[in-house]
Design a protein around this motif. Structure first.
Motif, PDB file in Angstrom:
ATOM      1  N   ALA A 129     -11.018  21.332 -11.639  1.00  0.00           N
ATOM      2  CA  ALA A 129     -10.318  20.187 -12.229  1.00  0.00           C
ATOM      3  C   ALA A 129      -8.950  20.033 -11.566  1.00  0.00           C
ATOM      4  CB  ALA A 129     -10.162  20.397 -13.727  1.00  0.00           C
ATOM      5  N   ASN A 174      -3.103  22.485 -22.939  1.00  0.00           N
ATOM      6  CA  ASN A 174      -2.493  23.650 -22.333  1.00  0.00           C
ATOM      7  C   ASN A 174      -1.041  23.223 -22.110  1.00  0.00           C
ATOM      8  OD1 ASN A 174      -1.629  25.743 -20.756  1.00  0.00           O
ATOM      9  ND2 ASN A 174      -3.026  25.371 -19.050  1.00  0.00           N
ATOM     10  N   ASP A 186      -6.982  14.616 -19.186  1.00  0.00           N
ATOM     11  CA  ASP A 186      -7.419  15.957 -18.794  1.00  0.00           C
ATOM     12  C   ASP A 186      -8.149  16.568 -19.992  1.00  0.00           C
ATOM     13  OD1 ASP A 186      -7.770  18.589 -18.072  1.00  0.00           O
ATOM     14  OD2 ASP A 186      -5.755  18.837 -17.225  1.00  0.00           O
ATOM     15  N   TYR A 233     -10.340  21.265 -21.771  1.00  0.00           N
ATOM     16  CA  TYR A 233     -10.525  22.136 -22.949  1.00  0.00           C
ATOM     17  C   TYR A 233     -11.360  21.483 -24.042  1.00  0.00           C
ATOM     18  CZ  TYR A 233      -7.105  25.092 -20.705  1.00  0.00           C
ATOM     19  OH  TYR A 233      -6.464  25.898 -19.803  1.00  0.00           O
ATOM     20  N   SER A 293     -14.906  25.194 -15.547  1.00  0.00           N
ATOM     21  CA  SER A 293     -14.119  26.437 -15.627  1.00  0.00           C
ATOM     22  C   SER A 293     -14.027  27.014 -17.037  1.00  0.00           C
ATOM     23  CB  SER A 293     -12.693  26.200 -15.123  1.00  0.00           C
ATOM     24  OG  SER A 293     -12.670  26.163 -13.727  1.00  0.00           O
ATOM     25  N   LYS A 294     -13.641  26.164 -17.979  1.00  0.00           N
ATOM     26  CA  LYS A 294     -13.333  26.691 -19.311  1.00  0.00           C
ATOM     27  C   LYS A 294     -14.552  26.694 -20.215  1.00  0.00           C
ATOM     28  CE  LYS A 294      -9.264  26.400 -17.550  1.00  0.00           C
ATOM     29  NZ  LYS A 294      -8.073  27.162 -17.392  1.00  0.00           N
ATOM     30  N   ARG A 335     -14.939  27.221  -9.058  1.00  0.00           N
ATOM     31  CA  ARG A 335     -14.150  26.102  -8.563  1.00  0.00           C
ATOM     32  C   ARG A 335     -14.908  24.765  -8.522  1.00  0.00           C
ATOM     33  NH1 ARG A 335     -10.930  26.659 -10.421  1.00  0.00           N
ATOM     34  NH2 ARG A 335      -9.506  25.342  -9.255  1.00  0.00           N
TER      35      ARG A 335
HETATM   36  N1  PMP Z   1      -6.056  21.294 -16.433  1.00  0.00           N
HETATM   37  C1  PMP Z   1      -5.580  22.184 -17.295  1.00  0.00           C
HETATM   38  C2  PMP Z   1      -4.813  21.702 -18.470  1.00  0.00           C
HETATM   39  C3  PMP Z   1      -5.770  23.552 -17.080  1.00  0.00           C
HETATM   40  O1  PMP Z   1      -5.287  24.428 -17.937  1.00  0.00           O
HETATM   41  C4  PMP Z   1      -6.480  23.968 -15.951  1.00  0.00           C
HETATM   42  C5  PMP Z   1      -6.682  25.447 -15.715  1.00  0.00           C
HETATM   43  N2  PMP Z   1      -5.908  25.945 -14.709  1.00  0.00           N
HETATM   44  C6  PMP Z   1      -6.950  22.997 -15.072  1.00  0.00           C
HETATM   45  C7  PMP Z   1      -6.731  21.671 -15.334  1.00  0.00           C
HETATM   46  C8  PMP Z   1      -7.669  23.337 -13.800  1.00  0.00           C
HETATM   47  O2  PMP Z   1      -8.873  23.982 -14.032  1.00  0.00           O
HETATM   48  P1  PMP Z   1      -9.854  24.314 -12.829  1.00  0.00           P
HETATM   49  O3  PMP Z   1      -9.210  23.914 -11.563  1.00  0.00           O
HETATM   50  O4  PMP Z   1     -10.122  25.768 -12.927  1.00  0.00           O
HETATM   51  O5  PMP Z   1     -11.090  23.509 -13.120  1.00  0.00           O
END
Ligand code: PMP
Ligand code: GLU
Length: 403
Positions: free
Chosen positions: A104, A179, A208, A211, A240-241, A249
């Motif tokens: 992301a 976050n 975004d 989460y 990711s989450k 990735r």
């Molecule tokens: N947006 C937020 C708010 C995040 O906390 C994260 C985690 N680092 C990301 C985007 C990016 O996540 P990722 O690149 O692992 O998909």
């Protein structure tokens, strides 16, 4: 600054180091040197990637998915994402509107670099994730920070949003669940912000939603679901989450077609398509069984209850009750101006985070990195045992600070 730093481009000189990653690195180094550090700094699920997703990646290797992938991602994955957006969020995106990137993080940076001209303003409610402001700076845009503290549960009001928008505003980045605060905007709260945004048709709304699935309210409203702004809302999300796949990735943007095409052009020049194997794993995540998502969310909810209970009992820490993500963002200003046993003065939340690392061997992140000095961030994506031990150590170390 070493002597060669001045040779770096101004673009990179002006960029802040990612504090989340830096603190985590510091904690890993201390651990490697034999110190028993508990790492509450970086935000990533502590679970392993579910087995059926790992199996799909192994199959992809055996089936020779070893060639360049299309720049915006395999069509099968983009279809799986479009189906996910339809099934879970009632959003209608064509696969052509989805561009898969390296997490992301890249998806978001792509969108910012594709949209923002030098001098354009991007509204960012803060506290906000460390990388938003830096991405806007990379694009030579101006971050316009709109601040909400713990007393408003870290949520901005429609009036604040209206006041922040100017003729130079190009976009707004909204993160819910958030976050670093864990706050989740309700549908009504989002509707009130959307009413403001509806009056400013030039502003692109970047949501975004990484989460999305770590949400304890029982319901999630995507910003893409408001018809007033749907044609200029960009969804950022990824695996990711929700699926414990930070290292794989894979993330994406779902955007208006003109923007998705621009993002693809950009990505085609500097990273190409994301890892073919990881894309096949992500496809399995979206099309396979979803029980793992709810199970991990339930674990985070239990830990949320634990960390809130323990942190609330520590004198001088002001905490809210986060409704999502896996972060607690206590206000720590009661400890500003105190003195540590070694005589050093705790003047800022950054000093406090370093003191906690030094004295309690607990890694946290300074709120200033999230544009919110006076707070620290604890990631509770770790075992109950580690949470208990970390909070006990923090309580002890704080008790040793003198006014
Ligand atoms: N947006 C937020 C708010 C995040 O906390 C994260 C985690 N680092 C990301 C985007 C990016 O996540 P990722 O690149 O692992 O998909
Ligand atoms: N989202 C995580 C965090 O905030 C990962 C690190 C990062 O990419 O910033 O800690």
């Amino acid at each position: 600054m070493d002597n060669n730093t001045q040779q770096l481009s101004r673009r990179v000189q002006n960029l802040a180091v990612s504090a989340t990653l830096a603190m985590s690195q510091k904690s890993a180094e201390l651990k490697a040197s034999g110190v028993d550090v508990i790492n509450l700094s970086v935000g990533e699920p502590d679970f392993n990637t579910p087995d059926h997703i790992k199996a799909a990646a192994r199959r992809a290797i055996d089936d020779n998915f070893s060639f360049y992938s299309p720049v915006p991602g395999f069509m099968s994955l983009r279809k799986a994402v479009a189906d996910k957006l339809s099934r879970e969020n009632a959003l209608s995106f064509a696969p052509e509107q989805i561009v898969v990137g390296n997490g992301a993080k890249q998806a978001l940076c792509n969108v910012v670099l594709t949209l923002v001209n030098p001098g354009d303003e991007v509204v960012i409610p803060v506290p906000a994730w460390v990388s938003y402001t830096e991405m806007v700076k990379l694009a030579e845009g101006t971050p316009v920070l709109v601040s909400a503290g713990i007393d408003s549960d870290f949520k901005i009001t429609p009036e604040q949003l209206e006041a922040a928008i100017t003729p130079a505003t190009r976009a707004i980045i909204i993160c819910s669940p958030s976050n670093p605060t864990g706050s989740v905007y309700s549908r009504d709260e989002l509707q009130a912000l959307v009413a403001v945004l509806a009056r400013h048709p030039r502003v692109i709304v970047i949501a975004d939603e990484i989460y999305e699935h770590i949400n304890f309210t029982g319901s999630f409203t995507s910003l893409g679901s408001f018809p007033e702004i749907a044609d200029r809302t960009v969804i950022i999300n990824g695996v990711s989450k929700a699926y414990a796949m930070t290292g794989w990735r894979i993330g994406y943007c779902a955007a208006p077609l003109w923007l998705a095409k621009g993002v693809t052009k950009l990505q085609g020049q500097y990273t190409s398509g994301a890892s073919s194997i990881a894309q096949k794993a992500a496809e399995a995540a979206y099309t396979g069984p979803q029980d793992c998502v709810a199970e991990m969310c339930a674990a985070f909810r239990r830990r949320r209850d634990l960390v809130v209970k323990l942190a609330s009992a520590i004198p001088g820490l002001k905490v809210n009750r986060p409704e999502g993500a896996f972060y607690l963002f206590p206000e720590v200003s009661a400890y500003m101006g105190t003195t540590a046993p070694d005589g050093s003065v705790i003047a800022t939340s950054g000093d406090l985070a370093m003191y906690l690392l030094r004295e309690a061997h607990v890694a946290t992140v300074d709120g200033a990195a999230f544009s919110a000095p006076g707070y620290i961030r604890l990631s509770y994506a770790t075992s109950d045992e580690a949470i208990r031990e970390a909070l006990a150590r923090i309580a002890d170390a704080l008790a040793r600070l003198r006014k």
